[in-house]
Design a protein around this motif. Structure first.
Motif, PDB file in Angstrom:
ATOM      1  N   ASP A   9     -17.614  -7.403   2.997  1.00 17.31           N
ATOM      2  CA  ASP A   9     -16.276  -7.746   2.528  1.00 17.31           C
ATOM      3  C   ASP A   9     -15.757  -6.557   1.721  1.00 17.31           C
ATOM      4  OD1 ASP A   9     -13.966  -9.131   1.908  1.00 17.31           O
ATOM      5  OD2 ASP A   9     -14.955 -10.769   0.865  1.00 17.31           O
ATOM      6  N   LYS A  10     -14.536  -6.658   1.248  1.00 16.88           N
ATOM      7  CA  LYS A  10     -13.959  -5.626   0.378  1.00 16.88           C
ATOM      8  C   LYS A  10     -14.671  -5.590  -0.965  1.00 16.88           C
ATOM      9  CE  LYS A  10     -10.586  -8.967  -1.280  1.00 16.88           C
ATOM     10  NZ  LYS A  10     -11.194 -10.055  -0.474  1.00 16.88           N
ATOM     11  N   LYS A  12     -13.240  -5.584  -4.337  1.00 18.81           N
ATOM     12  CA  LYS A  12     -11.908  -5.785  -4.906  1.00 18.81           C
ATOM     13  C   LYS A  12     -11.618  -4.770  -6.012  1.00 18.81           C
ATOM     14  CE  LYS A  12      -8.866  -9.644  -6.003  1.00 18.81           C
ATOM     15  NZ  LYS A  12      -8.800 -11.119  -6.155  1.00 18.81           N
ATOM     16  N   THR A  16     -11.396  -1.272   0.545  1.00 20.29           N
ATOM     17  CA  THR A  16     -11.237  -2.304   1.557  1.00 20.29           C
ATOM     18  C   THR A  16     -12.571  -2.483   2.288  1.00 20.29           C
ATOM     19  OG1 THR A  16     -10.607  -0.761   3.311  1.00 20.29           O
ATOM     20  CG2 THR A  16      -8.829  -1.628   1.896  1.00 20.29           C
ATOM     21  N   ALA A  17     -12.689  -3.569   3.026  1.00 18.75           N
ATOM     22  CA  ALA A  17     -13.918  -3.791   3.789  1.00 18.75           C
ATOM     23  C   ALA A  17     -14.195  -2.666   4.794  1.00 18.75           C
ATOM     24  CB  ALA A  17     -13.865  -5.151   4.485  1.00 18.75           C
ATOM     25  N   ALA A  43     -14.091 -10.691   6.209  1.00 23.01           N
ATOM     26  CA  ALA A  43     -13.401 -11.260   5.060  1.00 23.01           C
ATOM     27  C   ALA A  43     -13.651 -12.763   5.046  1.00 23.01           C
ATOM     28  CB  ALA A  43     -11.895 -10.971   5.126  1.00 23.01           C
ATOM     29  N   ASP A  47      -7.240 -11.821   1.164  1.00 25.13           N
ATOM     30  CA  ASP A  47      -6.686 -10.529   1.532  1.00 25.13           C
ATOM     31  C   ASP A  47      -7.798  -9.680   2.168  1.00 25.13           C
ATOM     32  OD1 ASP A  47      -7.669 -10.795  -1.129  1.00 25.13           O
ATOM     33  OD2 ASP A  47      -7.007  -8.765  -1.575  1.00 25.13           O
ATOM     34  N   GLY A  48      -7.452  -9.035   3.243  1.00 27.09           N
ATOM     35  CA  GLY A  48      -8.419  -8.288   4.031  1.00 27.09           C
ATOM     36  C   GLY A  48      -8.732  -8.951   5.354  1.00 27.09           C
ATOM     37  N   THR A  49      -8.260 -10.196   5.544  1.00 22.10           N
ATOM     38  CA  THR A  49      -8.525 -10.905   6.789  1.00 22.10           C
ATOM     39  C   THR A  49      -7.829 -10.238   7.972  1.00 22.10           C
ATOM     40  OG1 THR A  49      -8.857 -12.996   5.600  1.00 22.10           O
ATOM     41  CG2 THR A  49      -8.339 -13.140   7.946  1.00 22.10           C
ATOM     42  N   ASP A  51      -6.987  -7.054   8.104  1.00 26.02           N
ATOM     43  CA  ASP A  51      -7.692  -5.786   8.318  1.00 26.02           C
ATOM     44  C   ASP A  51      -8.966  -5.994   9.122  1.00 26.02           C
ATOM     45  OD1 ASP A  51      -5.823  -4.261   6.988  1.00 26.02           O
ATOM     46  OD2 ASP A  51      -6.902  -4.260   5.082  1.00 26.02           O
ATOM     47  N   ALA A  52      -9.680  -7.096   8.837  1.00 34.01           N
ATOM     48  CA  ALA A  52     -10.909  -7.389   9.580  1.00 34.01           C
ATOM     49  C   ALA A  52     -10.591  -7.653  11.046  1.00 34.01           C
ATOM     50  CB  ALA A  52     -11.621  -8.592   8.966  1.00 34.01           C
ATOM     51  N   GLU A 255     -20.324  -7.354  -1.066  1.00 33.60           N
ATOM     52  CA  GLU A 255     -19.071  -7.683  -1.748  1.00 33.60           C
ATOM     53  C   GLU A 255     -19.138  -7.073  -3.140  1.00 33.60           C
ATOM     54  OE1 GLU A 255     -18.510 -11.847  -2.356  1.00 33.60           O
ATOM     55  OE2 GLU A 255     -20.468 -12.162  -3.252  1.00 33.60           O
TER      56      GLU A 255
END
Length: 334
Positions: A9-10, A12, A16-17, A43, A47-49, A51-52, A255
């Motif tokens: 995951d990212k 935070k 980012t991931a 993710a 947030d980041g979903t 991007d994944a 994470e």
């Protein structure tokens, strides 16, 4: 050849991931040049979903939408075939606010993104519910959608949150303070949500996930016919994790903080559960639990390399590269 899956995951506030995955991979390859590394940044629905999804081969589509306080903001969703991935944080996220607006923040822009996904012909829509700034029960989202029809659309709510809409474990009580609400404002938000639920569908207010994203989960369940699933499970499916892990000898996840919350729907715990008999290790900014308690074989923390938190966050990229090298030496055969 040894195959390693890197599925974090990212971190935070730092990376980012995809950035985390790339840094770990560089460290692995520097230590073991011929290692077969597959990058699958993921993710948990926050947030980041999007991007994944893009990392998994989806196309990012940009749109201007109404932000959480009414100002236009650039947002995006991801599309592959007739499947779209939309995240609440992109249109109504806390990170879009210059200052908290607990009573005024709206989910209107989320409805605009959902409508955009319908307009391009998507019949399956994954809605990631994390990172919202609003506690409007999804009223703004429904207003933006107007008469848009979700008949024949599979709307999947992806989240690590299973709170109901109302009460001491509901959207206002638990998450209102995180969005800047005072105790009195929490009472106002609770009353608004209760009144809205009474009008829209009180039987849906107690469902798991109804309180996610300030009640957007409730509106989606009650009005749009959505179904709720753990976010990490949905994203792992989108990323093709099951196919990628077959034949792998190691999985690296991670994470920002490995702690007691990790087992409650967070990425590392979901990756462990999806990896079967393949050993899983994790990278993290910090680790405050025994790795074995999460099903991990080991955990590698940035703070073990750089004990200064400020420098640790600023240098996360290069420190993750160091950890990638350590993991290679510990777990990957040359």
């Amino acid at each position: 050849m040894t195959r390693v899956i890197v599925a974090p995951d990212k971190f935070k506030g730092s990376l980012t991931a995809p950035q985390v995955a790339a840094a770990v991979a560089r460290g692995l390859r520097e230590a073991v040049p011929d290692v077969d590394v597959r990058l699958l940044p993921v993710a948990d629905g926050g947030d980041g979903t999007v991007d994944a999804a893009v990392a998994a081969g989806f196309l990012k589509v940009g749109r201007w939408v109404t932000g959480p306080v009414g100002k236009p903001v650039p947002a995006s969703f991801a599309v592959k075939g007739t499947t779209a991935v939309v995240e609440v944080a992109s249109a109504a996220g806390l990170t879009l606010l210059e200052q908290p607006a607990p009573l005024d923040a709206t989910s209107y822009g989320v409805g605009e993104l959902l409508k955009a996904a319908l307009d391009v012909g998507c019949t399956t829509i994954v809605l990631g519910l994390g990172g919202s700034a609003c506690t409007d029960g999804g009223a703004g989202m429904l207003e933006a959608l107007g008469k848009a029809s979700f008949g024949g659309v599979d709307l999947v709510l992806a989240s690590d949150v299973d709170n109901p809409l109302l009460g001491p474990s509901g959207a206002a009580a638990v998450y209102g303070p995180q969005k800047g609400a005072s105790p009195e404002q929490v009472k106002v938000l609770e009353a608004r949500l209760a009144e809205f639920a009474q009008r829209v569908g009180p039987e849906y207010a107690s469902l798991p996930g109804a309180g996610a994203a300030g009640g957007i989960g409730f509106a989606a369940l009650a009005v749009l016919g959505a179904r709720f699933r753990p976010g990490i499970e949905v994203v792992l499916e989108l990323a093709g994790f099951a196919e990628a892990v077959a034949g792998a000898s190691l999985v690296i996840t991670g994470e920002g903080s490995l702690d007691e919350q990790t087992r409650h729907g967070k990425v590392p715990y979901g990756v462990v559960r999806a990896s079967g008999d393949v050993p899983v290790v994790a990278v993290a900014g910090q680790c405050s639990v025994e790795p074995g308690d999460l099903g991990l074989k080991a955990a590698y923390a940035l703070l073990d390399v750089e004990p200064d938190v400020t420098r640790c966050m600023a240098q996360a990229d290069s420190l993750l590269e160091v950890l990638g090298g350590r993991i290679a030496r510990d777990w990957v055969s040359e």
